[in-house]
Design an enzyme around this catalytic site. Sequence first.
Site, PDB file in Angstrom:
ATOM      1  CB  SER A   1      -0.872   0.010   1.256  1.00  0.00           C
ATOM      2  OG  SER A   1      -1.508   1.274   1.400  1.00  0.00           O
TER       3      SER A   1
ATOM      4  CE1 TYR B   1      -3.808  -2.239   5.061  1.00  0.00           C
ATOM      5  CE2 TYR B   1      -3.215   0.018   4.517  1.00  0.00           C
ATOM      6  CZ  TYR B   1      -3.610  -1.247   4.116  1.00  0.00           C
ATOM      7  OH  TYR B   1      -3.814  -1.514   2.784  1.00  0.00           O
TER       8      TYR B   1
HETATM    9  P1  NAP Z   1     -11.276  -6.346   0.172  1.00  0.00           P
HETATM   10  O1  NAP Z   1     -12.275  -6.248  -0.926  1.00  0.00           O
HETATM   11  O2  NAP Z   1     -11.737  -6.205   1.568  1.00  0.00           O
HETATM   12  O3  NAP Z   1     -10.507  -7.722  -0.001  1.00  0.00           O
HETATM   13  C1  NAP Z   1      -9.722  -8.251   1.023  1.00  0.00           C
HETATM   14  C2  NAP Z   1      -9.519  -9.726   0.763  1.00  0.00           C
HETATM   15  O4  NAP Z   1      -8.687 -10.239   1.816  1.00  0.00           O
HETATM   16  C3  NAP Z   1     -10.820 -10.500   0.785  1.00  0.00           C
HETATM   17  O5  NAP Z   1     -10.820 -11.466  -0.229  1.00  0.00           O
HETATM   18  C4  NAP Z   1     -10.796 -11.171   2.150  1.00  0.00           C
HETATM   19  O6  NAP Z   1     -11.428 -12.454   2.163  1.00  0.00           O
HETATM   20  C5  NAP Z   1      -9.312 -11.354   2.399  1.00  0.00           C
HETATM   21  N1  NAP Z   1      -9.088 -11.415   3.836  1.00  0.00           N
HETATM   22  C6  NAP Z   1      -9.212 -10.415   4.736  1.00  0.00           C
HETATM   23  N2  NAP Z   1      -9.027 -10.909   5.988  1.00  0.00           N
HETATM   24  C7  NAP Z   1      -8.802 -12.235   5.859  1.00  0.00           C
HETATM   25  C8  NAP Z   1      -8.563 -13.284   6.782  1.00  0.00           C
HETATM   26  N3  NAP Z   1      -8.530 -13.094   8.098  1.00  0.00           N
HETATM   27  N4  NAP Z   1      -8.373 -14.535   6.286  1.00  0.00           N
HETATM   28  C9  NAP Z   1      -8.426 -14.754   4.966  1.00  0.00           C
HETATM   29  N5  NAP Z   1      -8.673 -13.807   4.040  1.00  0.00           N
HETATM   30  C10 NAP Z   1      -8.848 -12.559   4.479  1.00  0.00           C
HETATM   31  O7  NAP Z   1     -10.143  -5.249   0.004  1.00  0.00           O
HETATM   32  P2  NAP Z   1      -9.129  -4.855  -1.163  1.00  0.00           P
HETATM   33  O8  NAP Z   1      -9.107  -3.385  -1.186  1.00  0.00           O
HETATM   34  O9  NAP Z   1      -9.387  -5.618  -2.396  1.00  0.00           O
HETATM   35  O10 NAP Z   1      -7.759  -5.346  -0.488  1.00  0.00           O
HETATM   36  C11 NAP Z   1      -6.858  -6.218  -1.120  1.00  0.00           C
HETATM   37  C12 NAP Z   1      -5.449  -5.832  -0.709  1.00  0.00           C
HETATM   38  O11 NAP Z   1      -5.179  -4.503  -1.192  1.00  0.00           O
HETATM   39  C13 NAP Z   1      -5.207  -5.778   0.805  1.00  0.00           C
HETATM   40  O12 NAP Z   1      -3.943  -6.361   1.097  1.00  0.00           O
HETATM   41  C14 NAP Z   1      -5.191  -4.304   1.110  1.00  0.00           C
HETATM   42  O13 NAP Z   1      -4.439  -4.001   2.251  1.00  0.00           O
HETATM   43  C15 NAP Z   1      -4.584  -3.746  -0.157  1.00  0.00           C
HETATM   44  N6  NAP Z   1      -4.826  -2.310  -0.378  1.00  0.00           N
HETATM   45  C16 NAP Z   1      -6.089  -1.849  -0.578  1.00  0.00           C
HETATM   46  C17 NAP Z   1      -6.287  -0.487  -0.764  1.00  0.00           C
HETATM   47  C18 NAP Z   1      -7.645   0.127  -0.974  1.00  0.00           C
HETATM   48  O14 NAP Z   1      -7.778   1.362  -0.922  1.00  0.00           O
HETATM   49  N7  NAP Z   1      -8.684  -0.671  -1.235  1.00  0.00           N
HETATM   50  C19 NAP Z   1      -5.191   0.385  -0.739  1.00  0.00           C
HETATM   51  C20 NAP Z   1      -3.920  -0.131  -0.537  1.00  0.00           C
HETATM   52  C21 NAP Z   1      -3.755  -1.490  -0.361  1.00  0.00           C
HETATM   53  P3  NAP Z   1     -12.854 -12.734   2.866  1.00  0.00           P
HETATM   54  O15 NAP Z   1     -13.690 -11.518   2.693  1.00  0.00           O
HETATM   55  O16 NAP Z   1     -13.332 -13.934   2.134  1.00  0.00           O
HETATM   56  O17 NAP Z   1     -12.546 -13.013   4.303  1.00  0.00           O
END
Ligand code: NAP
Length: 250
Positions: free
Chosen positions: A145, A159
């Site tokens: 991130s 985070y």
């Molecule tokens: P998201 O839609 O919430 O997806 C998160 C994914 O991680 C989901 O598939 C979820 O699976 C899985 N996950 C979370 N906790 C878990 C656990 N305890 N065990 C197993 N799986 C788990 O969010 P996203 O934005 O796509 O995030 C994906 C990545 O991008 C993350 O690493 C996040 O930190 C990074 N990121 C996001 C942003 C942003 O602004 N969105 C910015 C920078 C970085 P389940 O729902 O099935 O549990």
Amino acid sequence: MPEPRTLFVTGGSSGIGAAVVRMAARPGLTVLLHYGGNRDGAAQVAEEARAKGAEVHLLQADLADPDSVAPMIAEAAALADPDLPLDLVNNAGVVDATATIMEMTPARLTRMFAINVVSAILVARGAVELMRRHGAGGAIVNTSSVAARLGSGNQFLDYAASKGAIDSFTLGLADELAAEGIRVNAVRPGLIDTDIHGKGGEPDRARRLAHNVPMKRTGSAEEVASAILWLLSDGASYVTRTLVDVAGGR
Ligand code: NAP
């Protein structure tokens, strides 16, 4: 037909991971689609990927418990064809509610680092085992991130620190694996419009902060997935140990 490969994606049930699976899906691709609690989301993404000709297997593991990684890797080892190259999108992750240092509890920090760091490192370790069965090649993209360089004070510095660890891990693992032809990179998304903000207690967070982004908008999961797929592709064959910001200039 394009080359048969295996793509292992953690956190494929929503957001960026789901976009990666949807965009990558094609005949000849076997997807190992990991999810945590959102089985319906994972099943829906799997259906869409199968409709595009991919073979998809669902893998469940709660990454808050790092001991769940070894059984998942064993399952992946049984499903993945050892004769095919394998790529990993090491993407599952969480944020938490907005908080300052005085509100950081051991339970919060332990959960955050278990999911975002300890399990992510163990997943990569498992994927390297699977890549070595094939002999050579394969690529890993970790989802970091921009928080790693911003620090995210007064928001969620825990985070940010967990993603800083992923940046360092990406550099070190790239060094360890480069001579084997395994490339390791990370993407650093900025404000991306996914469900993660709602799970952290503020569904509108990305849109509320969009005015701080030079491009004056949030990014989409597909815009991040596109960078991830490029890093996995032959087009990035000389790219390793690189952190790619996908953040609208932020
Ligand atoms: P998201 O839609 O919430 O997806 C998160 C994914 O991680 C989901 O598939 C979820 O699976 C899985 N996950 C979370 N906790 C878990 C656990 N305890 N065990 C197993 N799986 C788990 O969010 P996203 O934005 O796509 O995030 C994906 C990545 O991008 C993350 O690493 C996040 O930190 C990074 N990121 C996001 C942003 C942003 O602004 N969105 C910015 C920078 C970085 P389940 O729902 O099935 O549990």
